[in-house]
Scaffold this motif. Structure first.
Motif, PDB file in Angstrom:
ATOM      1  N   UNK A 197      34.576  43.663  45.846  1.00 11.42           N
ATOM      2  CA  UNK A 197      35.067  44.408  44.627  1.00 11.42           C
ATOM      3  C   UNK A 197      35.018  43.342  43.430  1.00 11.42           C
ATOM      4  N   UNK A 198      34.839  43.931  42.252  1.00  9.20           N
ATOM      5  CA  UNK A 198      34.811  43.166  41.222  1.00  9.20           C
ATOM      6  C   UNK A 198      35.736  43.765  40.431  1.00  9.20           C
ATOM      7  N   UNK A 199      36.927  42.873  40.090  1.00  9.34           N
ATOM      8  CA  UNK A 199      37.686  43.491  38.969  1.00  9.34           C
ATOM      9  C   UNK A 199      38.389  42.565  38.184  1.00  9.34           C
ATOM     10  N   UNK A 200      39.090  43.140  37.247  1.00  5.99           N
ATOM     11  CA  UNK A 200      39.875  42.142  36.241  1.00  5.99           C
ATOM     12  C   UNK A 200      41.362  42.204  36.478  1.00  5.99           C
ATOM     13  N   UNK A 201      41.928  41.259  36.180  1.00  5.76           N
ATOM     14  CA  UNK A 201      43.407  41.442  35.866  1.00  5.76           C
ATOM     15  C   UNK A 201      44.017  40.116  34.989  1.00  5.76           C
ATOM     16  N   UNK A 202      45.201  40.472  34.544  1.00  5.93           N
ATOM     17  CA  UNK A 202      45.639  39.187  33.753  1.00  5.93           C
ATOM     18  C   UNK A 202      46.899  38.845  34.521  1.00  5.93           C
ATOM     19  N   UNK A 203      47.238  39.299  35.701  1.00  9.01           N
ATOM     20  CA  UNK A 203      48.317  38.847  36.740  1.00  9.01           C
ATOM     21  C   UNK A 203      48.031  37.270  36.900  1.00  9.01           C
ATOM     22  N   UNK A 204      49.292  36.541  36.986  1.00  5.22           N
ATOM     23  CA  UNK A 204      49.311  35.165  37.324  1.00  5.22           C
ATOM     24  C   UNK A 204      49.046  35.038  38.929  1.00  5.22           C
ATOM     25  N   UNK A 205      49.503  36.087  39.664  1.00  3.89           N
ATOM     26  CA  UNK A 205      49.437  36.138  41.116  1.00  3.89           C
ATOM     27  C   UNK A 205      49.222  37.510  41.393  1.00  3.89           C
ATOM     28  N   UNK A 206      48.631  37.525  42.384  1.00  2.17           N
ATOM     29  CA  UNK A 206      48.117  38.991  42.889  1.00  2.17           C
ATOM     30  C   UNK A 206      47.936  38.941  44.302  1.00  2.17           C
ATOM     31  N   UNK A 207      47.843  40.232  45.036  1.00  6.64           N
ATOM     32  CA  UNK A 207      48.137  40.307  46.704  1.00  6.64           C
ATOM     33  C   UNK A 207      47.042  41.193  47.008  1.00  6.64           C
ATOM     34  N   UNK A 208      46.484  40.968  48.171  1.00  5.79           N
ATOM     35  CA  UNK A 208      45.508  41.683  48.846  1.00  5.79           C
ATOM     36  C   UNK A 208      46.226  42.143  50.270  1.00  5.79           C
ATOM     37  N   UNK A 225      49.264  44.089  41.876  1.00  8.88           N
ATOM     38  CA  UNK A 225      49.923  43.038  40.712  1.00  8.88           C
ATOM     39  C   UNK A 225      51.196  43.413  40.381  1.00  8.88           C
ATOM     40  N   UNK A 226      51.888  42.300  40.080  1.00  6.05           N
ATOM     41  CA  UNK A 226      53.203  42.806  39.744  1.00  6.05           C
ATOM     42  C   UNK A 226      53.335  43.519  38.442  1.00  6.05           C
ATOM     43  N   UNK A 227      54.406  44.464  38.404  1.00  2.26           N
ATOM     44  CA  UNK A 227      54.592  45.563  37.616  1.00  2.26           C
ATOM     45  C   UNK A 227      54.449  45.142  36.167  1.00  2.26           C
ATOM     46  N   UNK A 228      53.568  45.727  35.174  1.00  2.00           N
ATOM     47  CA  UNK A 228      53.499  45.154  33.641  1.00  2.00           C
ATOM     48  C   UNK A 228      52.196  44.397  33.817  1.00  2.00           C
ATOM     49  N   UNK A 229      51.482  44.212  34.579  1.00  2.00           N
ATOM     50  CA  UNK A 229      50.035  43.473  34.594  1.00  2.00           C
ATOM     51  C   UNK A 229      49.019  44.393  34.804  1.00  2.00           C
TER      52      UNK A 229
END
Lengths: 354, 354
Positions: free
Chosen positions: A70-81, A160-164
């Protein structure tokens, strides 16, 4: 006491994840590495129509998510799989759970290098992993998430945390639009890489900046007519056949030429690359290699263009260190094979683009 | 039905092994890689006297057989290894059973290269593996048998068919008579090599043609005074300290100098090599590295000779591919670290011999 505190903390953490996390099913993002869209499950490698058509072991191996990402974009400082596997066989004696059943994350830096960010270590059928991105606040970064190599992926979610923001990666442009299709053995499927991103086609995908499709079928790359048909159905930029460890001399002799002809009939200009199997004992040429080489010579004489034969001599380096068991590649073997093939594919791709 | 046939064949095979096989307890052959002879069990890495003296985790890790090997000669065309482990934890999620609990065999060819012959794959606490040697009839060949990296070895036997010879390897002569002692972390102990021979000190041992001692203590290379004492007790040709992943800044600051002084007091001329920890994220220098570098500078000014500091920059190569989890080395990382250190150690050894 320590364990109890850990348990409480974990509960709290999961609770927090539940409330404040935006979970996205990965099947709503860009899934890459699938040759067929009409699959029974999201992360199958063979189309539903192949069931009953291909041999049972091939069908079952087709449900392993090797090479799918999966190729994805996020601005989160931390994410979860969160990922759920199809089998409880999390590891093999010569391949760790991280490779068999783990997920692997890479991040693209501003020099267009893919940096390894971390591995989701599987401990059960349902797993959760946390990734710290080291991203600057509000910076959208591009991530690659590789799926398990020797297990099936039933469900895959990114949180991702809410808001990201989390979204499809629309900025990445592969060097060639179509993927490189690899068909082959257990080694190609990823045995015995220590983690999902280290199967040699995946390393090549990152190094070349292309999409890849992994059609490695452990012990079952027999190049049967139905597989020839399936391979030629995929619209690929390049077709790679690397199945000498699985095809007998006789199968190599009788099936290689029809396979090439079938692909060529549907894809008149696409490069077809045949790779001599690796051989940790350094005895070259292999018998299957010689047979394939003769077939390639014959077809070239007939006028076939863009047909390549790669000798196995350099694939594993000059020592005998690159396998786990004299057959299957450790990460060392995977990296060496990818590094050896890289300039050859680079040249082939340059020709396509011209 | 197939399973039943397999079971019968296995019974027959084991029966045949029992009757027609000469079993030799490896402890009657040349055991290499032990710094201390007065051990509680044959394949312990710490002396019996260390029990209660070192912290419990260190003592327990000292019972892992990392780096211990048997060097033997046989003219058998096929031989068998029986080994019994101390723990049922055969694998780790990020390290396969072959690395954690397997045995690994190399054979010396006539170009004085060590060729990987195969791995004994562990499936239980008691294991049996068969090795085909590819030797010519009646030719005595020299073998290396590496023991499990993250498990203890309770019993180790080598079997040859009756009529064949098995004996200590008396012909191998190391480049320097005394071993190189490595003290350090989990990486040094072998995490996460795919097999026993791929811990980086073992690769170096083969490449340099020397004996090595692996005193890697996963997560516990704290360089405590009692460990400093134990290290300096070993008569080694070179002392290598590679513990930055485990020592805090404070521990690095307070313990490195006493460790060097203690070794130097007992071994006035032996080279002491300090290695900056590897760093897959490529952020160098590390804080611990800077501290160690200052200590080395200071001691050199004081007149200390044969003191080496190796920066970590090149240990893992220039990409981020060489670890399983951003800390522990895959075989790729192990090989890169060994290749990077090889010319440095070669130079150091050349000086010793002069």
């Amino acid at each position: 006491m320590r364990k109890y505190t850990f348990f409480l903390l974990l509960c709290f953490y999961l609770e927090a994840l539940g409330q404040d996390t935006l979970w996205v099913n990965a099947n709503t993002l860009e899934i890459e590495g699938k040759g067929f869209s009409n699959t029974e499950n999201d992360y199958d490698r063979l189309p539903a129509t192949a069931k009953g058509l291909v041999r049972d072991p091939v069908w079952e191996l087709g449900q392993h998510s090797a090479g799918i990402l999966v190729r994805f974009y996020t601005n989160a400082l931390q994410f979860y799989i969160r990922w759920e596997l199809t089998s409880t066989m999390l590891a093999m004696p010569h391949m760790p759970a991280t490779g068999v059943s783990g997920v692997d994350v890479y991040v693209l830096n501003n020099k267009k290098e893919y940096l390894f960010l971390g591995t989701g270590i599987p401990k059960n059928v349902k797993n959760l992993a946390v990734f710290n991105t080291n991203t600057q606040q509000n910076h959208l970064s591009s991530y690659l998430l590789y799926l398990p190599l020797y297990n099936g992926t039933k469900l895959l979610e990114i949180g991702v945390p809410m808001g990201y923001v989390i979204q499809k990666d629309t900025i990445f442009h592969a060097v060639v639009h179509k993927p490189i299709l690899f068909y082959g053995t257990s080694i190609l499927q990823g045995a015995c890489a220590s983690r999902a991103g280290m199967a040699y086609p995946s390393i090549l995908g990152r190094k070349l900046g292309v999409h890849i499709i992994n059609l490695g079928f452990s012990g079952n790359a027999k190049l049967e007519p139905e597989m020839q048909e399936l391979i030629s159905e995929v619209e690929a930029a390049v077709y790679v056949i690397d199945c000498h460890h699985n095809t007998t001399k006789d199968e190599t002799q009788t099936r290689t030429e029809p396979a090439i002809r079938k692909i060529r009939a549907k894809r008149p200009y696409a490069p077809i690359v045949l790779i001599e199997g690796s051989n940790p004992k350094r005895d070259f040429p292999t018998e299957e290699g010689l047979i394939t080489q003769e077939i390639v010579k014959k077809l070239k004489k007939e006028g076939f263009k863009n047909l390549y034969y790669i000798k196995g001599n350099g694939l594993l380096g000059q020592d005998t260190e690159a396998t786990v068991d004299l057959v299957h590649h450790s990460d060392l073997g995977m990296q060496r094979q990818a590094e050896f093939l890289y300039p050859i594919f680079k040249k082939i791709l340059r020709k396509i683009k011209q």
